[in-house]
Write a protein that holds these residues in place. Structure first.
Motif, PDB file in Angstrom:
ATOM      1  N   ALA A  31       0.865  -1.333   0.138  1.00  0.00           N
ATOM      2  CA  ALA A  31      -0.111   0.169   0.224  1.00  0.00           C
ATOM      3  C   ALA A  31       0.882   1.293   0.056  1.00  0.00           C
ATOM      4  O   ALA A  31       1.914   1.129   0.535  1.00  0.00           O
ATOM      5  CB  ALA A  31      -0.884  -0.085   1.247  1.00  0.00           C
TER       6      ALA A  31
ATOM      7  N   ARG B 202      -3.601   0.069  -2.699  1.00  0.00           N
ATOM      8  CA  ARG B 202      -2.751  -1.221  -2.689  1.00  0.00           C
ATOM      9  C   ARG B 202      -2.650  -1.677  -4.287  1.00  0.00           C
ATOM     10  O   ARG B 202      -3.571  -1.322  -5.042  1.00  0.00           O
ATOM     11  CB  ARG B 202      -3.484  -2.205  -2.122  1.00  0.00           C
TER      12      ARG B 202
ATOM     13  N   ARG C 259      -5.215  -7.873  -2.771  1.00  0.00           N
ATOM     14  CA  ARG C 259      -5.437  -6.495  -1.847  1.00  0.00           C
ATOM     15  C   ARG C 259      -6.452  -6.667  -0.660  1.00  0.00           C
ATOM     16  O   ARG C 259      -6.118  -6.307   0.297  1.00  0.00           O
ATOM     17  CB  ARG C 259      -6.208  -5.641  -2.975  1.00  0.00           C
TER      18      ARG C 259
END
Ligand SMILES: [Zn+2]
Length: 187
Positions: free
Chosen positions: A93, A110, A117
């Protein structure tokens, strides 16, 4: 209240671990995961992709194992920590800036496939909980047949949910007392 519905309202990582109940696994199918995501929509912005279930369950398993140790002040198995770190590495991220019309907003963005994710988001939530000094305050529900965990805001809290386990245990105790009274000839 629906007894089969997952508990919500605890830190996200605890809600995740609490999908493993004494009655069964509430994240057994992609459909279960979709329903859970809807319950958690404010904390899980993306709808879960079809192939996310395994990754989510993997994060849940390692979170639970690490939590069981850390709650007791013990060192967790490094393999569990590695797994949570790896889940985040699979979809790293950045803090991304966007303009909402009035002000700048900084939010996690992300990279990586959608399933990764989601798993990374949950692994990050687990990481924050595990490293929080409050982790040792997490308790298990006092109902004998309940394995739900909660982080009490009030030290006297005993049940995962007063409506669910609190009532159920009170009713069972009342019934038990009543039955004993009937059996006792002195009464
Ligand atoms: Zn309970």
């Amino acid at each position: 209240m629906d007894d089969a519905a997952p508990l919500t309202g605890e830190p996200l990582a605890l809600d995740l671990v609490n999908t493993l109940t004494a009655a069964g696994d509430l994240l057994a199918t992609p459909d279960d995961l979709r329903k859970w995501q809807q319950l958690q929509a404010d904390r899980l912005p993306d709808a879960p992709p079809e192939d996310a279930l395994d990754a989510v369950r993997t994060v849940r398993e390692h979170t639970k194992r690490a939590l069981d140790r850390v709650r007791e002040g013990k060192r967790p198995d490094p393999a569990d920590l590695d797994a949570l770190n790896d889940a985040q590495l699979a979809a790293p991220a950045i803090k991304a800036l966007t303009w909402d019309g009035k002000a700048l907003i900084a939010a996690n963005r992300r990279t990586g496939p959608p399933a990764s994710r989601l798993a990374a988001h949950l692994a990050e939530a687990a990481t924050e909980l595990l490293a929080d000094p409050a982790v040792t305050k997490i308790r298990q529900c006092e109902a004998d047949d309940c394995v739900m965990l909660f982080l009490p805001a009030h030290p006297r809290r005993r049940w995962c949910s007063p409506a669910r386990c609190g009532n159920r245990v009170r009713v069972a105790r009342h019934y038990q007392r009543h039955k004993l009274d009937e059996k006792d000839p002195a009464q």
